[in-house]
Scaffold this motif. Structure first.
Motif, PDB file in Angstrom:
ATOM      1  N   VAL A   1      -7.606  -4.981  15.934  1.00  0.00           N
ATOM      2  CA  VAL A   1      -7.562  -6.249  15.198  1.00  0.00           C
ATOM      3  C   VAL A   1      -8.270  -6.562  14.129  1.00  0.00           C
ATOM      4  CG1 VAL A   1      -6.905  -8.774  15.359  1.00  0.00           C
ATOM      5  CG2 VAL A   1      -6.795  -7.591  17.813  1.00  0.00           C
ATOM      6  N   LEU A   2      -9.478  -7.003  14.182  1.00  0.00           N
ATOM      7  CA  LEU A   2     -10.501  -7.121  12.360  1.00  0.00           C
ATOM      8  C   LEU A   2     -10.026  -5.898  11.644  1.00  0.00           C
ATOM      9  CD1 LEU A   2     -13.108  -7.726  13.925  1.00  0.00           C
ATOM     10  CD2 LEU A   2     -11.506 -10.204  12.958  1.00  0.00           C
ATOM     11  N   ASP A   3      -9.806  -4.495  11.319  1.00  0.00           N
ATOM     12  CA  ASP A   3      -9.199  -3.551  10.600  1.00  0.00           C
ATOM     13  C   ASP A   3      -7.557  -3.459  10.180  1.00  0.00           C
ATOM     14  OD1 ASP A   3     -11.682  -2.504  11.454  1.00  0.00           O
ATOM     15  OD2 ASP A   3     -11.231  -0.621  12.683  1.00  0.00           O
ATOM     16  N   GLU A   4      -7.404  -4.380  11.166  1.00  0.00           N
ATOM     17  CA  GLU A   4      -5.673  -4.286  10.692  1.00  0.00           C
ATOM     18  C   GLU A   4      -5.626  -5.779   8.987  1.00  0.00           C
ATOM     19  OE1 GLU A   4      -3.086  -2.557  10.735  1.00  0.00           O
ATOM     20  OE2 GLU A   4      -4.978  -1.474  11.673  1.00  0.00           O
ATOM     21  N   VAL A   5      -6.916  -6.524   8.985  1.00  0.00           N
ATOM     22  CA  VAL A   5      -7.060  -7.773   7.911  1.00  0.00           C
ATOM     23  C   VAL A   5      -6.591  -6.861   6.456  1.00  0.00           C
ATOM     24  CG1 VAL A   5      -7.782  -9.612   7.376  1.00  0.00           C
ATOM     25  CG2 VAL A   5      -8.191  -8.887   9.831  1.00  0.00           C
ATOM     26  N   PRO A   6      -5.573  -7.680   5.568  1.00  0.00           N
ATOM     27  CA  PRO A   6      -6.326  -6.989   4.312  1.00  0.00           C
ATOM     28  C   PRO A   6      -6.837  -7.687   3.478  1.00  0.00           C
ATOM     29  CG  PRO A   6      -3.810  -7.525   4.989  1.00  0.00           C
ATOM     30  CD  PRO A   6      -5.037  -8.350   5.675  1.00  0.00           C
ATOM     31  N   GLY A   7      -7.683  -6.015   3.328  1.00  0.00           N
ATOM     32  CA  GLY A   7      -9.187  -6.462   2.993  1.00  0.00           C
ATOM     33  C   GLY A   7     -10.429  -5.910   3.726  1.00  0.00           C
TER      34      GLY A   7
ATOM     35  N   ALA B   1     -10.684 -16.205   7.540  1.00  0.00           N
ATOM     36  CA  ALA B   1      -9.527 -15.207   7.647  1.00  0.00           C
ATOM     37  C   ALA B   1      -9.381 -14.136   9.191  1.00  0.00           C
ATOM     38  CB  ALA B   1      -9.096 -14.142   6.607  1.00  0.00           C
ATOM     39  N   LEU B   2     -10.842 -14.079   8.664  1.00  0.00           N
ATOM     40  CA  LEU B   2     -11.485 -12.722  10.441  1.00  0.00           C
ATOM     41  C   LEU B   2     -10.841 -13.402  11.714  1.00  0.00           C
ATOM     42  CD1 LEU B   2     -14.524 -11.005   8.500  1.00  0.00           C
ATOM     43  CD2 LEU B   2     -12.612 -10.001   8.509  1.00  0.00           C
ATOM     44  N   ALA B   3     -11.638 -14.348  11.172  1.00  0.00           N
ATOM     45  CA  ALA B   3     -11.640 -15.221  12.417  1.00  0.00           C
ATOM     46  C   ALA B   3      -9.922 -15.374  13.354  1.00  0.00           C
ATOM     47  CB  ALA B   3     -12.279 -16.679  12.459  1.00  0.00           C
ATOM     48  N   ALA B   4      -9.773 -15.795  12.234  1.00  0.00           N
ATOM     49  CA  ALA B   4      -7.962 -15.727  12.367  1.00  0.00           C
ATOM     50  C   ALA B   4      -7.180 -15.238  12.650  1.00  0.00           C
ATOM     51  CB  ALA B   4      -7.588 -16.917  10.747  1.00  0.00           C
ATOM     52  N   SER B   5      -7.752 -13.915  12.418  1.00  0.00           N
ATOM     53  CA  SER B   5      -6.808 -13.024  12.904  1.00  0.00           C
ATOM     54  C   SER B   5      -6.881 -12.818  14.634  1.00  0.00           C
ATOM     55  CB  SER B   5      -6.945 -11.575  12.315  1.00  0.00           C
ATOM     56  OG  SER B   5      -8.484 -11.396  12.891  1.00  0.00           O
ATOM     57  N   LEU B   6      -8.102 -13.275  14.935  1.00  0.00           N
ATOM     58  CA  LEU B   6      -8.303 -12.992  16.558  1.00  0.00           C
ATOM     59  C   LEU B   6      -7.387 -14.172  17.217  1.00  0.00           C
ATOM     60  CD1 LEU B   6     -12.214 -11.699  16.001  1.00  0.00           C
ATOM     61  CD2 LEU B   6      -9.810 -10.975  16.932  1.00  0.00           C
TER      62      LEU B   6
ATOM     63  N   VAL C   1      -4.956 -13.791  19.954  1.00  0.00           N
ATOM     64  CA  VAL C   1      -4.185 -12.613  20.191  1.00  0.00           C
ATOM     65  C   VAL C   1      -5.511 -11.780  21.340  1.00  0.00           C
ATOM     66  CG1 VAL C   1      -4.605  -9.929  19.306  1.00  0.00           C
ATOM     67  CG2 VAL C   1      -3.520 -11.558  17.600  1.00  0.00           C
ATOM     68  N   LEU C   2      -6.452 -12.494  21.096  1.00  0.00           N
ATOM     69  CA  LEU C   2      -7.453 -11.880  22.538  1.00  0.00           C
ATOM     70  C   LEU C   2      -8.214 -13.090  22.786  1.00  0.00           C
ATOM     71  CD1 LEU C   2      -9.236  -9.045  20.049  1.00  0.00           C
ATOM     72  CD2 LEU C   2      -7.569  -8.942  22.230  1.00  0.00           C
ATOM     73  N   ALA C   3      -8.563 -13.188  24.530  1.00  0.00           N
ATOM     74  CA  ALA C   3      -9.498 -14.258  24.827  1.00  0.00           C
ATOM     75  C   ALA C   3     -10.444 -14.841  23.348  1.00  0.00           C
ATOM     76  CB  ALA C   3     -10.271 -13.918  25.468  1.00  0.00           C
ATOM     77  N   ARG C   4     -11.149 -16.381  24.217  1.00  0.00           N
ATOM     78  CA  ARG C   4     -11.865 -16.770  22.394  1.00  0.00           C
ATOM     79  C   ARG C   4     -13.055 -15.516  23.223  1.00  0.00           C
ATOM     80  NH1 ARG C   4     -10.627 -19.115  18.561  1.00  0.00           N
ATOM     81  NH2 ARG C   4     -12.632 -19.774  18.527  1.00  0.00           N
ATOM     82  N   PHE C   5     -13.751 -15.834  24.087  1.00  0.00           N
ATOM     83  CA  PHE C   5     -14.645 -15.472  24.527  1.00  0.00           C
ATOM     84  C   PHE C   5     -15.500 -14.195  23.856  1.00  0.00           C
ATOM     85  CE2 PHE C   5     -12.887 -13.331  28.267  1.00  0.00           C
ATOM     86  CZ  PHE C   5     -12.764 -11.896  28.185  1.00  0.00           C
ATOM     87  N   LYS C   6     -13.465 -13.030  23.701  1.00  0.00           N
ATOM     88  CA  LYS C   6     -14.278 -12.330  22.782  1.00  0.00           C
ATOM     89  C   LYS C   6     -14.358 -12.204  21.017  1.00  0.00           C
ATOM     90  CE  LYS C   6     -11.268  -9.138  25.757  1.00  0.00           C
ATOM     91  NZ  LYS C   6      -9.832  -8.613  26.282  1.00  0.00           N
ATOM     92  N   HIS C   7     -14.455 -13.397  21.315  1.00  0.00           N
ATOM     93  CA  HIS C   7     -14.166 -13.109  19.130  1.00  0.00           C
ATOM     94  C   HIS C   7     -15.543 -13.452  19.119  1.00  0.00           C
ATOM     95  CE1 HIS C   7     -10.163 -15.607  18.560  1.00  0.00           C
ATOM     96  NE2 HIS C   7     -10.311 -14.891  19.766  1.00  0.00           N
TER      97      HIS C   7
END
Length: 450
Positions: free
Chosen positions: A376-382, A416-421, A424-430
């Motif tokens: 998920v994070l790898d897809e964030v622009p930048g 922005a990184l945190a918002a991408s998750l 998408v993924l359960a909070r315990f994975k953030h």
């Protein structure tokens, strides 16, 4: 190469190397290195290549463990080891090269059985001390013939070889496919973007790792015209992001074929040569490979669910050198080998890897697999790439932390990184925090050293 290996085989015999003896090799990539590998097979010895980055102290561990008859080293290195040392340089200089020049060629080939050892490669040891994986002639033969077939090697293929040859990928996967067809090999001493681009116009096959493709994409000369003669690009030894897949296809009009293997088994799965190659997956099991995904007890999990990948294969190693208990602990009844990789199989039978079971983070009693967060994070622009790890936490046991390499093209904040998750993924994975780094630490095969 045949003649050179025969001369080296004679020199090895003169040094007392007998059938079944281990020959430790830590030399730079060269055609003599390839001939030395074949010389060991010719006389029935066991070839044991070592990463050229290993220090003398690290090599001492392997020598003590493997008890080789000789060690072939670069001139001026490893002289303090308590074993017979002979030297061989990249241009053929050194005592062993000279001895081979003088020797009468040993033109015979010592017959060996399918279960006799051909090579021994040490695993990276990221979860403990390195283990020597014993590979038989049948292991190497079955894998080579399967890959030569499914990747459609023909008499006119030309392999552009950029990989190190102390590893399964460069030594066995790449060279064996070319050797079975008697193909030409453009043999580069190392991966250099300019050299690769210059030589691609004469090649039909390139086998590389994801980092190398990323570097090629950073060169403006790498385009469809440069790749016009190449019919097959493969990638392995580390996961490739879907973004790199997409960028590569957009630039070249071609698709990378991603596959999956390991030291203990050679290649295990491959995306199809003909048919859809799905980015993010490593394809289907090779012919004669049985694959299942199981829970911690060894019970198969339902299709699409995550578990540990287990395999049975004629390419599967004979066990870990002098570690019968470790060998037994990584097998289940029925001959199933526990790879330690975590993944899932879809309804078509394609395998998608989620990471290593040893990478798994247990946070607040929940299992967290880094790969799904990284995707998920790898897809964030930048964002260029990420690595998710677990760090000690007084409350959760382990806290999830993301290390982020930015590409500089787009400004990206931790918000922005945190918002991408979110969603998408359960909070315990953030991740609890995001740490900016210039690059991720990698081993010789570009695997991230978490």
């Amino acid at each position: 190469v045949d003649h050179r290996s025969a001369c080296m085989a004679a020199a090895l015999r003169d040094l007392g190397v007998a059938v079944g003896d281990r020959v430790v090799v830590q030399i730079d990539k060269s055609t003599d290195n390839v001939a030395l590998y074949l010389a060991c097979l010719r006389i029935g010895a066991v070839f044991l290549p070592l990463n050229t980055a290993y220090t003398p102290g690290e090599v001492a561990y392997f020598v003590d463990d493997a008890t080789p008859t000789i060690v072939v080293a670069r001139p001026g290195t490893l002289d303090g080891l308590a074993v017979t040392i002979v030297h061989l340089g990249t241009d053929g200089d050194g005592s062993f090269a000279e001895a081979s020049d003088r020797a009468d060629p040993f033109d015979e080939v010592t017959e060996r059985g399918a279960d006799d050892l051909a090579a021994m490669l040490y695993t990276s040891g990221t979860t403990g001390r390195s283990k020597g994986a014993m590979l038989t002639h049948a292991n190497l033969q079955s894998n080579a013939m399967a890959l030569h077939d499914i990747w459609r090697f023909g008499p006119d293929d030309v392999l552009l070889h950029t990989l190190p040859i102390f590893h399964v990928h460069g030594l066995f996967v790449a060279l064996h496919c070319a050797m079975l067809g008697g193909n030409e090999v453009i043999f580069l001493p190392k991966f250099d973007v300019a050299d690769v681009v210059d030589n691609l116009v004469d090649a039909t096959v390139l086998m590389a790792v994801p980092t190398q493709y990323t570097r090629l994409l950073g060169d403006a000369r790498f385009d469809a015209a440069t790749c016009a003669s190449v019919r097959l690009f493969t990638s392995g030894s580390a996961p490739m992001t879907e973004a790199v897949h997409a960028d590569f296809t957009q630039r070249t009009g071609l698709q990378i074929l991603e596959r999956y293997g390991m030291t203990e088994a050679g290649m295990i799965t491959s995306n199809p040569y003909d048919g859809e190659r799905v980015p993010g997956t490593v394809g289907f099991p090779l012919p004669d490979v049985d694959l299942r995904v199981s829970d911690d007890t060894g019970a198969p999990v339902p299709t699409g669910e995550t578990g540990v990948v287990e395999i049975r294969s004629p390419g599967l190693f004979a066990g870990y050198w002098q570690m019968p208990e470790k060998t037994a602990s990584e097998h289940r009844d029925g001959g199933w080998f526990i790879t330690g990789d975590v993944g899932s199989v879809d309804v078509e039978g394609r395998l998608t890897l989620e990471g290593r079971s040893s990478d798994m983070i247990i946070s607040g009693g929940y299992n967290v697999y880094p790969k799904e967060i990284e995707m998920v994070l790898d897809e964030v622009p930048g964002v260029l790439e990420t690595a998710v790890i677990g760090v000690p936490h007084p409350d959760f046991g382990e806290a999830v932390v993301a290390l982020v390499v930015r590409d500089g093209a787009v400004e990206v904040s931790n918000t922005a990184l945190a918002a991408s998750l979110d969603g998408v993924l359960a909070r315990f994975k953030h991740p609890k925090s995001y740490i900016a780094v210039d690059e991720l630490p990698r081993n010789a095969m570009s695997k991230v050293q978490k």
